[in-house]
Design a protein around this motif. Structure first.
Motif, short mmCIF file in Angstrom:
data_model
loop_
_atom_site.label_atom_id
_atom_site.label_comp_id
_atom_site.label_asym_id
_atom_site.label_seq_id
_atom_site.Cartn_x
_atom_site.Cartn_y
_atom_site.Cartn_z
N THR A 1 70.33 45.64 11.60
CA THR A 1 68.94 45.19 11.70
C THR A 1 68.44 45.33 13.14
O THR A 1 67.28 45.67 13.37
N ILE B 1 69.52 39.12 3.71
CA ILE B 1 68.11 39.13 3.29
C ILE B 1 67.27 39.83 4.37
O ILE B 1 66.41 40.66 4.09
N ASN B 2 67.60 39.49 5.62
CA ASN B 2 66.93 40.15 6.75
C ASN B 2 67.07 41.65 6.70
O ASN B 2 66.10 42.40 6.88
N SER C 1 65.27 43.20 3.75
CA SER C 1 63.84 43.10 3.97
C SER C 1 63.35 44.22 4.89
O SER C 1 62.26 44.78 4.69
N MET C 2 64.16 44.55 5.88
CA MET C 2 63.79 45.63 6.80
C MET C 2 64.03 46.98 6.15
O MET C 2 63.15 47.85 6.14
N ASN D 1 62.18 30.82 4.39
CA ASN D 1 62.01 32.03 5.19
C ASN D 1 61.68 33.24 4.32
O ASN D 1 60.90 34.10 4.72
N VAL D 2 62.27 33.28 3.16
CA VAL D 2 61.96 34.38 2.24
C VAL D 2 60.47 34.34 1.88
O VAL D 2 59.77 35.34 1.97
N ASP E 1 58.92 37.66 3.27
CA ASP E 1 59.02 38.77 2.34
C ASP E 1 59.28 38.24 0.93
O ASP E 1 60.35 38.43 0.37
N MET F 1 64.84 33.29 9.78
CA MET F 1 64.87 34.71 9.44
C MET F 1 63.59 35.36 9.96
O MET F 1 62.51 34.95 9.62
N ALA F 2 63.74 36.32 10.79
CA ALA F 2 62.55 37.01 11.29
C ALA F 2 62.58 38.43 10.76
O ALA F 2 63.59 39.10 10.84
N PRO G 1 62.28 42.04 11.03
CA PRO G 1 62.32 42.85 12.24
C PRO G 1 61.12 43.78 12.34
O PRO G 1 60.52 44.16 11.33
#
Lengths: 1072, 122
Positions: free
Chosen positions: A210, A260-261, A264-265, A310-311, A315, B1-2, B4
């Motif tokens: 990431t 998840i990060n 998501s990216m 955060n989800v 996202d 959670m960021a 990116p």
């Protein structure tokens, strides 16, 4: 340097009190790390069991350095790869066998894992590089490799973890061998530490991937490999952990968060980035619902809700529909599609109850954020189902009603907002979204009942929020918290509700919103026995919201609103009561002072907003103005410094409202001129305890009323003005003679007096939008009167200025120069037909300036003089000749050019901009002047290589105007074109020289000039450039490209890019 | 959670321009590599976005004539002419005169608003 010395240096580096300079140690160690011996050093540091964890960590770090500096072939990468793996497996093995004594190894293990994650990327991304020997060229799954090596641990330990022929073969064999699901499960069940290490490794890999986001476009192969291999192993690990084990390990949640990060990216940049997380989310939701106060004090629930929050914030669609629906049922007890499950919702209620009972406000806030972010994902769908015919036939209307009911209950969370609960605060976003969705929906798609339903829902929302934003709650929040945070958060909440009301207005309209609020404010008042049936906090809340709605309306042209206001007999009275309660309330604590301010702010703002209404129904206007003046009077009494600060704020609010009312209702208020004049005379006295701001604003307010005195002709106006100016004059003379007055106070007072004249001048400028019929009929009379000015008012003002500025201290004080220029320039630029008492002739203004330029500090006064000169030239350009311009330029600029202007970039910019303004207004004045060729052109060529951006901007603008000026007449055009052709080579050279040496951020300042030159002189410019550029930089290829590109480029942005490309190429800089 | 990836639009702000100029100087002087400069700018993109999100409380209201608007690639662009820009909620306090009570109004001839989706990665 031997190994012991290195070890000593490392220990020194990590010691809390190093014996040597840390910088020197770092330099020495870095040079070894980067050298060819770095690999051997790393191996040695990681192999010797006697070394401390710090030394071992440094060994792992050295491998990182080697990876980034010394790898230029697969073979070297393979060597480092094997070493890293062997050390990692060795340390993991030690850790698993004796975790309590080997906890310090974790940091080394993490570093080695991170190295392997880098190798994982490098090996797979180097796919097109040829290799010889035994090195592998792709690596599918680092977790599997480590699992397999740990399973074959004896074979490596028996060779003392060395890179031998046998271990090489074994690693080669194991590197890409698959690990079936059963084996993986068996492995992690062997030891909880194996499980932990596997989760940690997969987390580190995706976290690193990431981080490499800048390369993401080129990492397609990596995404594919992760998708095909690592994702499968990881999901198996995560799901078994979530479903079967109930250990509260943060590592599991960190791993889930990292994945998840990553997804998501990755799913935004590669088809292989799309990976299904349904099973994982199912397991998370189940696990969350199993977490209770008794089992783990809701610890797991809190962790999982954190991830879900955060989800939803970042996202939300990464989660599938079934999981979202399940969560909906958990959060609200009902879903939009009709599912209902009270058991799961009971868990939610228990959790909320637990948070409320234990006063866990922060956790409750996080839950509110999570739930509302979740709701926001579905607003559009919900809007369609509720209000339109677009929804599917299986949709159940009753169910949705129930759903809305739950949301309204959630909004009406029964605690104090901000202080104890955040649901109502966060739900504002949801209702705002829903309202916007509804308003933006095409009306044809509404169901028959949609408008009625929307009205019912949003009216309930309004009723819920009215008590929520009461200042009573703000008071409680402030009393409970020691800092200002609660106050600011509450103010933000109120502002958000005000925004919501603006959106709801488009749905509810005046009938169901504005009028309700008006009635709410004005239906009751004090009863005859003095007991109040009015809740002042309720009045404040409604007034606050009403102010937001009425600000956007033109009440003068909204008779239906004015009718409603008229019908509420107590409306104005209650607003006044609100204002007066604020003015009279105590100010003995921070909370009391804040509430006092809020009351006065709401009351006075609403009075100001109602100016349009008072124009229609002026009967209560005088009562309002009286109350405002009484409030103003109270502000002059201060018992403590805190009171003074508070009074300053109150004073500003009140005087602003007075000024607004006087501006809008100048004709209605004109009978009160006498009273205003009396107040004016009182507050203008030097000993009056009001601020300069109040004096200035009140003078302007009085000016508005005088401006409205048209019935009795200009004589009446002039008489009023004379009275005002005589008052000011006498106070000025008085102040100048009182020598014991402290100089700073005297200065401030005198400056304020002059500013008041300027304010009066501003108030007397007629607005063309609001023409008074009487005035229009008598305008010629007014114009003639002020032309003659029989009372010599303009001379009186001029003499007053001369009097004050005759004092050398004030002549050199820029605040006084500024206000003098403002007064003299006040009526410059006004149309000829508009009368004004401050219309001065060119002669009067020039005489004034020439008189004072010798007594003032030109370096400081020039900008103010230029302001006046520019206006003067615009006004009298038809009467001016090039000789006049020369005279003016010589006396105000040329004389001071060498001594002051040239060395001061601000003044230089002012000078150039002055010439630019003449070029904009009447270029003939300057281009036919004596100084054009003798001074301006040669001097402004030099300025092209200035360093300061504002000088560059001004001078490039000048040259653009020289080359291309729409105001040129034919003669000007021919002359300047001829002149420019002669100096073009030098202009282009200086431009390019300046451009080459300027900073990247200044490049765009040159774009217009280069574009204009190329466009106007397309034959000469390429030649000039070709001659100039080699002398500036030796990069002929870049120059050729630049010239050819610039000559065919159209548009500012494209030209910018061409210039940037040339500049980067010549300065050898990256594009960044 | 960021999530990116951050917008690069703040690089064109005054502080962003100054940073780029400073990095250029450091690269020219051989004090840093271009790759480090890029890393610094990536960090800048993130920090500015986060700071503006977390540490600002002001609200800006614009009233004027909407001259042009457009929506492309998830970016809204508005050009507003002859507008009044009101800044409120500045708790640090704006100057006493003309802007008491945390509110100030600025008259602007032409205003360009570029609005990006804060929840979307670059």
């Amino acid at each position: 340097m031997d190994i012991d010395q290195v070890v000593r240096l490392i220990e020194g580096l990590y010691s809390p009190q190093p014996s040597q300079d840390v910088g020197t140690i770092q330099q020495e160690l870095q040079s070894i790390q980067k050298s060819d011996d770095g690999f051997l050093l790393a191996n040695e540091l990681l192999s010797n069991i006697a070394y401390s964890p710090n030394v071992k960590y440094f060994g792992a770090l050295t491998l990182t350095v080697q990876l980034s500096t010394n790898v230029d072939s697969y073979e070297i990468l393979w060597k480092i790869f094997k070493a890293n793996l062997l050390h990692l497996v060795k340390f993991c093995s030690q850790y698993v066998k004796d975790s309590s004594n080997s906890a310090s190894l974790l940091i080394i293990i993490k570093k080695l894992m991170s190295n392997l994650s880098l190798i994982f990327t490098n090996i797979n991304e180097w796919s097109n590089v040829e290799t010889s020997g035994s090195a592998i060229t792709h690596w599918n799954n680092p977790v599997n490799t480590v699992v397999l090596m740990l399973s074959h641990e004896e074979q490596f330990s028996s060779r003392n973890w060395q890179d031998t022929l046998e271990t090489d073969q074994l690693i080669h064999h194991l590197a890409n061998s698959p690990v079936p699901y059963d084996k993986l499960m068996l492995f992690i069940k062997t030891s909880e530490f194996y499980n932990k290490l596997a989760l940690m490794f997969t987390e580190i890999i995706v976290e690193d991937l990431t981080k490499f986001q800048s390369k993401k476009g080129t990492m397609n192969k990596m995404y594919e490999i992760v998708h095909e291999h690592l994702y499968i192993s990881t999901m198996a690990l995560i799901n078994v952990n979530l479903a079967e084990w109930h250990v509260s390990e943060d590592i599991l949640y960190n791993c889930i968060g990292a994945w998840i990060n990553y997804i998501s990216m990755a799913r935004n940049v590669s088809p292989y980035g799309r990976m299904d997380l349904s099973e994982m989310f199912d397991n998370m939701i189940n696990r969350m619902c199993q977490s209770t106060e008794a089992t783990d004090g809701f610890y797991q629930a809190e962790k999982i809700l954190g991830i879900l929050a955060n989800v939803f914030a970042n996202d939300p669609i990464i989660m599938g529909h079934p999981q979202r629906e399940e969560l909906e049922v958990i959060f609200l007890g009902v879903s939009r599609t009709g599912s209902a499950n009270s058991i799961k919702n009971n868990w939610m209620l228990q959790y909320m109850n637990y948070l409320v009972t234990n006063e866990m406000t922060d956790d409750l806030k996080e839950l509110a954020v999570c739930v509302v972010d979740f709701l926001l994902v579905n607003t559009l769908d919900m809007c369609n189902k509720l209000f339109t015919v677009v929804s599917s036939p299986k949709f159940n209307g009753d169910n949705l009603q129930q759903y809305i009911k739950v949301l309204l209950q959630l909004t009406n969370f029964p605690l104090i907002p901000v202080l104890q609960e955040f649901f109502s605060v966060r739900m504002v976003d949801f209702w705002l979204d829903l309202a916007d969705c509804y308003s933006n929906t095409v009306a044809e798609t509404y169901t028959e009942s949609a408008p009625q339903l929307a009205t019912e829902i949003f009216q309930q929302v309004v009723s819920i929020y009215l008590p929520k934003i009461s200042l009573l709650n703000k008071q409680k929040a402030m009393e409970a918290e020691n800092d200002d945070t609660a106050m600011h958060e509450f103010d933000d909440f109120r502002s958000a509700i005000a925004d919501l009301m603006e959106s709801l207005w488009s749905i509810l309209g005046n009938d169901k919103l504005t009028n309700i609020l008006i009635t709410g404010v004005g239906e009751n008042t004090l009863s005859t026995d003095g007991t109040s049936s009015v809740d002042i906090f309720e009045v404040e809340t409604m007034s606050f919201l009403l102010n937001t709605l009425l600000t956007d309306m033109n009440l003068r042209e909204s008779p239906w609103i004015c009718d409603i206001l008229d019908s509420c007999e107590f409306f104005v009275g209650n607003i006044l009561m609100l204002f007066q309660v604020g003015c009279e309330s105590s100010a003995d604590s921070i909370v009391a002072r804040t509430l006092k301010l809020d009351f006065v702010r709401t009351g006075s703002s609403l009075m100001g907003t109602m100016a349009g209404y008072f124009q229609q129904s002026p009967s209560q206007l005088s009562t309002c103005v009286d109350a405002l003046f009484q409030g103003l009077e109270k502000c002059t009494i201060a018992a403590s410094p805190a009171d003074t600060q508070l009074n300053d704020k109150l004073e500003v609010m009140i005087i602003k409202t007075i000024s607004t009312l006087c501006d809008a209702c100048r004709y209605e208020i004109s009978p009160y001129l006498m009273q205003f004049t009396t107040v004016f005379k009182t507050i203008m006295r030097p000993d009056s305890n009001v601020s300069t701001f109040t004096r200035e604003k009140l003078t302007r307010s009085l000016g508005y009323i005088i401006e409205a005195q048209v019935e009795n002709g200009p004589e009446r106006q002039a008489a009023c003005m004379l009275e005002i100016l005589s008052t000011i004059e006498s106070y000025v003379q008085q102040a100048l003679t009182i020598s014991e007055l402290p100089s700073e106070q005297q200065r401030g007072y005198l400056h304020c007096m002059l500013t008041c004249i300027s304010e009066l001048g501003t108030a007397m400028i007629h607005s063309s939008e609001e023409e008074n019929e009487t005035f229009v009929q008598r305008v010629a009379e007014f114009r003639n009167y002020w032309k003659l000015d029989p009372l010599q008012i303009s001379s009186k003002v001029l003499n007053l200025l001369q009097l004050v500025l005759s004092n050398p201290a004030y002549a050199k004080d820029m605040a006084f120069v500024e206000v003098a220029c403002l007064i003299l320039g006040k009526a410059l630029g006004l149309p000829y037909e508009n009368p004004h008492f401050l219309k001065y002739s060119m002669k009067e203004i020039m005489e004034f300036l020439l008189n004072h330029i010798s007594t003032t500090d030109v370096a400081l006064a020039l900008p103010y003089y230029v302001y006046l000169l520019e206006k003067l030239i615009k006004q009298y350009k038809d009467q001016l000749s090039p000789q006049d311009f020369d005279f003016l330029f010589e006396n105000f600029f040329l004389q001071y050019y060498q001594s002051a202007i040239l060395h001061d970039p601000d003044l230089l910019q002012t000078t150039i901009n002055f010439v630019n303004s003449v070029l904009d207004s009447k270029p003939g004045l300057v281009v036919h002047g004596a100084y054009w060729t003798s001074f301006l052109l040669p001097e402004f060529i030099k300025c092209l290589s200035a360093k300061e951006r504002f000088t560059i901007v001004a001078v490039t603008k000048f040259w653009c105007k020289v080359i291309n000026n729409k105001k040129y007449i034919r003669e000007d055009n021919e002359l300047t074109r001829h002149q420019f052709v002669l100096i073009g080579q030098e202009v282009v050279y200086q431009t390019m020289f300046g451009l080459f040496h300027s900073q990247r951020s200044d490049l765009s300042s040159y774009t217009d000039l280069l574009r204009t030159t190329m466009a106007k002189l397309p034959l000469q410019t390429p030649k000039w450039l070709a001659a100039a550029l080699p002398a500036i930089s030796k990069n002929n290829a870049a120059h050729e490209k630049f010239i050819s590109k610039l000559s065919v480029t159209r548009g500012s942005r494209a030209a910018n890019n061409v210039i940037l490309e040339w500049w980067l190429s010549c300065n050898a800089l990256p594009s960044l | 959670m960021a999530v990116p990836g951050y917008y690069e639009l703040y690089r064109r702000s005054t502080v962003g321009n100054s940073l780029v100029d400073a990095l250029d100087t450091m690269i020219s002087d051989g004090r840093i590599e271009a790759s480090l400069a890029m890393r610094v700018l990536e960090t800048f993109d993130r920090v500015v976005a986060e700071t503006l999100r977390d540490n600002t409380q002001s609200k800006l209201t614009v009233k004027g004539n909407l001259d042009t608007y457009g929506f492309c690639d998830d970016v809204w662009t508005f050009i507003v002419k002859n507008c009044q820009v009101t800044v409120e909620g500045n708790h640090e306090g704006i100057g006493h005169i003309g802007g008491s009570d945390g509110q100030s109004t600025i008259a602007v001839d032409k205003l360009r608003i570029v609005a990006c989706n804060s929840k979307r990665s670059e």
